[in-house]
Motif scaffolding. Structure first.
Motif, PDB file in Angstrom:
ATOM      1  N   THR A 121      46.209  33.937  58.073  1.00  0.00           N
ATOM      2  CA  THR A 121      45.506  33.017  57.184  1.00  0.00           C
ATOM      3  C   THR A 121      45.327  33.647  55.807  1.00  0.00           C
ATOM      4  O   THR A 121      45.276  34.879  55.680  1.00  0.00           O
ATOM      5  CB  THR A 121      44.125  32.654  57.749  1.00  0.00           C
ATOM      6  N   GLU A 122      45.214  32.809  54.784  1.00  0.00           N
ATOM      7  CA  GLU A 122      45.018  33.310  53.426  1.00  0.00           C
ATOM      8  C   GLU A 122      43.629  33.925  53.282  1.00  0.00           C
ATOM      9  O   GLU A 122      42.689  33.546  53.984  1.00  0.00           O
ATOM     10  CB  GLU A 122      45.194  32.183  52.411  1.00  0.00           C
ATOM     11  N   ILE A 123      43.508  34.873  52.365  1.00  0.00           N
ATOM     12  CA  ILE A 123      42.206  35.463  52.085  1.00  0.00           C
ATOM     13  C   ILE A 123      41.428  34.504  51.196  1.00  0.00           C
ATOM     14  O   ILE A 123      41.966  33.928  50.239  1.00  0.00           O
ATOM     15  CB  ILE A 123      42.352  36.851  51.412  1.00  0.00           C
ATOM     16  N   SER A 124      40.162  34.302  51.520  1.00  0.00           N
ATOM     17  CA  SER A 124      39.335  33.386  50.729  1.00  0.00           C
ATOM     18  C   SER A 124      38.983  34.009  49.388  1.00  0.00           C
ATOM     19  O   SER A 124      39.015  35.237  49.222  1.00  0.00           O
ATOM     20  CB  SER A 124      38.050  33.053  51.485  1.00  0.00           C
ATOM     21  N   ALA A 125      38.636  33.167  48.430  1.00  0.00           N
ATOM     22  CA  ALA A 125      38.276  33.660  47.098  1.00  0.00           C
ATOM     23  C   ALA A 125      37.082  34.614  47.150  1.00  0.00           C
ATOM     24  O   ALA A 125      37.121  35.692  46.531  1.00  0.00           O
ATOM     25  CB  ALA A 125      37.994  32.491  46.163  1.00  0.00           C
ATOM     26  N   PRO A 126      35.997  34.289  47.875  1.00  0.00           N
ATOM     27  CA  PRO A 126      34.864  35.233  47.936  1.00  0.00           C
ATOM     28  C   PRO A 126      35.245  36.579  48.552  1.00  0.00           C
ATOM     29  O   PRO A 126      34.832  37.633  48.052  1.00  0.00           O
ATOM     30  CB  PRO A 126      33.837  34.488  48.803  1.00  0.00           C
ATOM     31  N   ASP A 127      36.035  36.545  49.637  1.00  0.00           N
ATOM     32  CA  ASP A 127      36.434  37.803  50.284  1.00  0.00           C
ATOM     33  C   ASP A 127      37.335  38.619  49.367  1.00  0.00           C
ATOM     34  O   ASP A 127      37.239  39.856  49.318  1.00  0.00           O
ATOM     35  CB  ASP A 127      37.158  37.517  51.599  1.00  0.00           C
ATOM     36  N   PHE A 128      38.220  37.941  48.653  1.00  0.00           N
ATOM     37  CA  PHE A 128      39.111  38.637  47.727  1.00  0.00           C
ATOM     38  C   PHE A 128      38.314  39.316  46.623  1.00  0.00           C
ATOM     39  O   PHE A 128      38.545  40.480  46.297  1.00  0.00           O
ATOM     40  CB  PHE A 128      40.119  37.658  47.124  1.00  0.00           C
ATOM     41  N   ILE A 129      37.377  38.580  46.033  1.00  0.00           N
ATOM     42  CA  ILE A 129      36.579  39.131  44.928  1.00  0.00           C
ATOM     43  C   ILE A 129      35.755  40.322  45.397  1.00  0.00           C
ATOM     44  O   ILE A 129      35.660  41.351  44.701  1.00  0.00           O
ATOM     45  CB  ILE A 129      35.680  38.035  44.320  1.00  0.00           C
ATOM     46  N   LYS A 130      35.161  40.209  46.587  1.00  0.00           N
ATOM     47  CA  LYS A 130      34.365  41.311  47.117  1.00  0.00           C
ATOM     48  C   LYS A 130      35.215  42.562  47.302  1.00  0.00           C
ATOM     49  O   LYS A 130      34.835  43.671  46.884  1.00  0.00           O
ATOM     50  CB  LYS A 130      33.730  40.897  48.444  1.00  0.00           C
ATOM     51  N   LYS A 131      36.370  42.392  47.932  1.00  0.00           N
ATOM     52  CA  LYS A 131      37.260  43.528  48.161  1.00  0.00           C
ATOM     53  C   LYS A 131      37.749  44.117  46.843  1.00  0.00           C
ATOM     54  O   LYS A 131      37.809  45.343  46.679  1.00  0.00           O
ATOM     55  CB  LYS A 131      38.459  43.080  49.008  1.00  0.00           C
ATOM     56  N   SER A 132      38.088  43.258  45.898  1.00  0.00           N
ATOM     57  CA  SER A 132      38.572  43.704  44.594  1.00  0.00           C
ATOM     58  C   SER A 132      37.531  44.554  43.876  1.00  0.00           C
ATOM     59  O   SER A 132      37.849  45.604  43.314  1.00  0.00           O
ATOM     60  CB  SER A 132      38.940  42.485  43.744  1.00  0.00           C
ATOM     61  N   ARG A 133      36.296  44.121  43.907  1.00  0.00           N
ATOM     62  CA  ARG A 133      35.226  44.867  43.239  1.00  0.00           C
ATOM     63  C   ARG A 133      35.013  46.227  43.884  1.00  0.00           C
ATOM     64  O   ARG A 133      34.803  47.232  43.193  1.00  0.00           O
ATOM     65  CB  ARG A 133      33.929  44.050  43.273  1.00  0.00           C
ATOM     66  N   GLU A 134      35.061  46.266  45.203  1.00  0.00           N
ATOM     67  CA  GLU A 134      34.855  47.528  45.914  1.00  0.00           C
ATOM     68  C   GLU A 134      35.946  48.538  45.567  1.00  0.00           C
ATOM     69  O   GLU A 134      35.670  49.722  45.315  1.00  0.00           O
ATOM     70  CB  GLU A 134      34.832  47.274  47.428  1.00  0.00           C
ATOM     71  N   ILE A 135      37.186  48.074  45.530  1.00  0.00           N
ATOM     72  CA  ILE A 135      38.308  48.977  45.243  1.00  0.00           C
ATOM     73  C   ILE A 135      38.316  49.392  43.776  1.00  0.00           C
ATOM     74  O   ILE A 135      38.596  50.552  43.448  1.00  0.00           O
ATOM     75  CB  ILE A 135      39.636  48.313  45.653  1.00  0.00           C
ATOM     76  N   ALA A 136      37.991  48.464  42.886  1.00  0.00           N
ATOM     77  CA  ALA A 136      37.921  48.791  41.455  1.00  0.00           C
ATOM     78  C   ALA A 136      36.889  49.886  41.210  1.00  0.00           C
ATOM     79  O   ALA A 136      37.100  50.790  40.388  1.00  0.00           O
ATOM     80  CB  ALA A 136      37.587  47.549  40.646  1.00  0.00           C
ATOM     81  N   LYS A 137      35.791  49.850  41.947  1.00  0.00           N
ATOM     82  CA  LYS A 137      34.747  50.864  41.798  1.00  0.00           C
ATOM     83  C   LYS A 137      35.248  52.230  42.232  1.00  0.00           C
ATOM     84  O   LYS A 137      35.012  53.240  41.556  1.00  0.00           O
ATOM     85  CB  LYS A 137      33.511  50.462  42.612  1.00  0.00           C
TER      86      LYS A 137
END
Length: 253
Positions: free
Chosen positions: A117-133
């Motif tokens: 299944t595709e990753i949802s927008a909220p899950d994507f944003i959360k993961k993106s922020r964690e990795i960017a940090k």
């Protein structure tokens, strides 16, 4: 996990074709990190391009499999969906395409190919922020076009950001350390080490021992004239740093 046997490949076409890989054999077991070092023109980047399916390179012999699957028979996007990732030595700019749009599209394309299944927008944003940090990436950078206006170090960090977001099975890092100062090198290495796992493999292409001080390899291979001429442990990289390639090249004659 990655098994290459007697691989030969050329670049260019017709009379201009030039053999770069000349009977290269290499095996990277699941869970291991292997480093490839070698002089300029040895074929290190060509190996990464051939594995990932870059146009202009023609395989003329040999095999390359990932988890038993013939990767050379797959289209580049199918190789990516199978879990193969290349971190570029010279990341390209993609004007007009925001980083987050690019990465989420890539993630969902791979998931679709694998029947997930595709990753949802909220899950994507959360993961993106964690990795960017983790990578000390300014979140505003992720809204900008891919690599446009980025410094060399920012481009390399963005490559590792993409890798951490996609979570590939096998990673090829093509001189990820080039152009990085010591702080950026540590940050990039932390991201790479975060993906080390028993079910993943990694091939690190580098000129310099310093990267291997942070990304500890299980084995080090020396590539010259299109083939692996020597394999050893981490101490081999220290020898190359201290003595250069002349001694190892002489031993292989």
């Amino acid at each position: 996990m990655l098994k290459i046997e007697n691989l030969t490949a050329t670049v260019g076409e017709g009379e201009d074709a030039k053999t770069i890989l000349n009977g290269l054999s290499l095996a990277v077991p699941t869970g291991e990190v292997h480093a490839i070092m070698g002089p300029n023109g040895a074929g290190k980047s060509t190996l990464s391009y051939v594995l990932t399916g870059r146009e202009g390179y023609t395989v003329t012999g040999g095999t390359a499999t990932l988890n038993g699957e013939d990767v050379l028979a797959l289209a580049p996007e199918a190789r990516a969906a199978a879990g193969l990732f290349l971190s570029f030595q010279y990341p390209v700019e993609i004007p007009g395409v925001p980083v987050m749009t690019f990465v989420r599209t890539a993630m969902n394309a791979q998931r679709k190919t694998r029947g997930e299944t595709e990753i949802s927008a909220p899950d994507f944003i959360k993961k993106s922020r964690e990795i960017a940090k983790v990578l000390s990436l300014d979140p505003e950078m992720l809204k900008r076009p891919v690599n446009v206006g980025f410094s060399g170090g920012e481009k390399k960090r963005l490559e590792i950001y993409q890798m951490m977001m996609l979570e590939p099975r096998f990673m090829v890092l093509d001189e990820t350390d080039s152009g990085l100062d010591i702080d950026a090198l540590r940050t990039v290495a932390e991201g790479v080490n975060a993906l080390r796992a028993p079910d993943r493999g990694m091939l690190v292409i580098t000129h310099y021992q310093r990267l291997l001080d942070y990304i500890k390899p299980d084995k080090v291979h020396v590539l010259a004239k299109g083939r692996i001429i020597k394999t050893g442990g981490p101490e081999l990289a220290h020898r190359l740093e201290a003595e250069g390639y002349d001694g190892v090249l002489a031993e292989a004659v």
